[in-house]
Design an enzyme around this catalytic site. Structure first.
Site, PDB file in Angstrom:
ATOM      1  N   ASP A  87       0.835  -1.200   0.000  1.00 14.72           N
ATOM      2  CA  ASP A  87       0.000   0.000   0.000  1.00 14.72           C
ATOM      3  C   ASP A  87       0.876   1.258   0.000  1.00 14.72           C
ATOM      4  OD1 ASP A  87      -2.118   1.732   0.230  1.00 14.72           O
ATOM      5  OD2 ASP A  87      -2.700   1.115   2.253  1.00 14.72           O
ATOM      6  N   GLU A 210     -14.002  -1.083 -18.510  1.00 12.23           N
ATOM      7  CA  GLU A 210     -15.273  -0.610 -19.060  1.00 12.23           C
ATOM      8  C   GLU A 210     -16.296  -0.333 -17.958  1.00 12.23           C
ATOM      9  OE1 GLU A 210     -14.879  -3.272 -23.151  1.00 12.23           O
ATOM     10  OE2 GLU A 210     -15.974  -4.060 -21.425  1.00 12.23           O
ATOM     11  N   GLU A 427     -14.011   2.660 -30.691  1.00 14.03           N
ATOM     12  CA  GLU A 427     -12.944   1.661 -30.679  1.00 14.03           C
ATOM     13  C   GLU A 427     -13.453   0.416 -31.394  1.00 14.03           C
ATOM     14  OE1 GLU A 427     -11.557   0.795 -26.765  1.00 14.03           O
ATOM     15  OE2 GLU A 427     -11.186   2.911 -26.261  1.00 14.03           O
TER      16      GLU A 427
END
Length: 483
Positions: A87, A210, A427
């Site tokens: 982290d 997406e 695309e």
């Protein structure tokens, strides 16, 4: 700045074909037409490999596409690669090199803040998992009164399976600081060095980068193309949010029962479909108030997640990369659209459409209104927010088992986005379409008739020579960019 130079022969062919490309149903609007022609917002980009391993080949590809006018290279900046070790420990050496190589070729940068997993999807030749520390860090935390276990950040499907490809949007309030920290680290590293070279920052909002749910991904069985996929709304956080949203809408459990025709006795009985298959085969998702309310919540949750992440990235970037737009990707989920039993079902399971509106109407974007108009939630903000829509190269295949309207879907999105004032670029969904004359004809039709303003091709190696290079160069020449 670009200057429009349109070869007359090529323009004549486009205009001659535009009558076909612009044909719309009688109840539809006049299609947008040649929006990109001579438009300074036109862009021609190409995607880098998921991970560059052959640097000589990559540099040769960059030189080839730069020579005929490609603008920028889109590069996945993998969260799991950069911050995977621990982290707030960031490793940028690979991106130092890849950005240097791209800009040395005279190309701009379109980085993708890739808060999703690489690997496991069609065409993936590289794997980068989300940071392992992420799941461990939030196990044991609570949100919305829900105590999280080791799966607490993950989508849970109708089959009871968990997905590790991206963090579920219902966990945003917990992990938004992680997206902010990663964006700030990226800006600290490259904000000065590439201030003028970054032309767009694309933001991953779900699996494959997406804005969708992982409804047809590998964690579930029998949900791949061309099935309806699987609902992903069964995590404790998702269920709690559905309960709270429903009660806030109706005001009381009694009013929920009145609207749904149910006899629920506890808020805990407000839940996603118990039998998801019957939910679709009975057409409850289209024809019942419960079904429409559930789908509205499911779609709305996805759009709200997109807004939260985009807004966080925009705020974190501040004034850095002053010429960069912000982009988000909407997938062309084109199958099962005319299925005789459950039409439009895959678009529902992926979260892309509402069913409380007329999904056959141009006025609602055929159900895509909220997904497209997410971009307009940032009107008046410091950056243009751009939609990237996939599947520009594909044909309709309106027969079993596909029941696909891929090309029609490209038209619906381009048309609605134009009327909504949303800048939309395209695309290709799969690399194979770039090796086909027909695939490029479909791409050109999208530009000739349906308002698309730019193209990002998958991937740079697919357009460095042969049919892909020739047709992309022709498209770029037609729409006017000259260096």
């Amino acid at each position: 700045m670009r200057k429009a130079t349109v070869p007359l022969a090529v323009l004549g062919l486009l205009l001659a074909g535009a009558g076909t490309a612009q044909a719309a149903p009688a109840d539809g609007p006049v299609p947008p037409g040649l929006v990109a022609l001579g438009n300074p917002e036109f862009t021609a980009n190409a995607m880098a490999p998921l991970k560059v391993t052959d640097w000589a080949d990559f540099e040769a590809d960059l030189d080839a596409v730069a020579a005929y006018g490609v603008d920028a290279i889109s590069v996945d900046v993998w969260w799991g690669d950069v911050e995977g070790a621990a982290d707030n420990q960031f490793e940028w050496d690979y991106y130092d090199r890849v950005f240097e190589v791209i800009t040395a070729a005279g190309l701009d940068l379109a980085p993708i803040l890739s808060f999703h997993q690489a690997g496991g999807n069609v065409g993936d030749d590289y794997t980068s998992l989300l940071p392992e520390w992420l799941w461990e860090k939030y196990a044991g935390r609570s949100s919305q009164g829900v105590h999280l276990d080791e799966y607490g950040l993950q989508h849970r499907s109708e089959q009871g399976n968990h997905s590790r490809e991206s963090v579920q949007g219902w966990a945003d309030r917990l992990v938004m600081n992680e997206y902010r920290d990663f964006t700030r680290a990226f800006e600290d590293r490259y904000g000065d060095r590439y201030a003028e070279d970054v032309v767009e920052v694309n933001v991953s909002l779900g699996p494959s980068g997406e804005l969708r749910y992982p409804s047809y991904n590998q964690h579930d069985e029998g949900t791949g193309y061309p099935t309806r996929g699987a609902l992903q709304a069964y995590s404790p956080l998702a269920i709690r949010d559905f309960q709270e949203t429903t009660l806030a809408r109706y005001g009381s459990l009694a009013e929920v029962n009145r609207a749904w025709g149910t006899d629920l006795t506890s808020r805990d009985q407000i839940a996603p479909p118990e039998d998801a298959e019957a939910f679709f085969t009975s057409r409850a998702y289209l024809e019942t108030q419960y079904g429409r309310d559930f789908v509205d919540w499911y779609n709305g949750s996805l759009v709200d997640h997109g807004e939260r992440v985009l807004r966080t990235v925009i705020r974190t970037l501040g004034d850095e990369f002053p010429g960069a737009d912000i982009g988000y990707k909407v997938p062309g989920i084109h199958w099962s659209m005319t299925h005789p039993v459950h039409p439009r079902a895959t678009e529902v399971t992926t979260g892309l459409i509402q069913t409380s509106v007329d999904v056959d109407s141009w006025a609602t974007g055929h159900g895509y209104q909220r997904i497209v108009e997410l971009a307009n939630r940032f009107d008046g903000g410091p950056r243009e927010v751009v939609v990237h829509f996939t599947a520009l190269e594909m044909d309709d295949q309106d027969y079993a088992p596909q029941y696909s309207l891929a090309q029609t879907l490209v038209q619906w999105i381009g048309d609605y986005a134009h009327r909504a004032g949303v800048e939309t670029k395209g695309e290709n969904a799969l690399a194979g379409g770039l090796y086909s004359e027909e695939g490029w004809d479909n791409i050109e039709e999208a530009f000739a008739g349906w308002g698309y303003l730019g193209l990002t091709v998958l991937r740079v190696g697919d357009v460095s020579e042969g049919v892909g290079a020739r047709r992309y160069a022709e498209l770029i020449a037609t729409y006017g960019p000259q260096r």
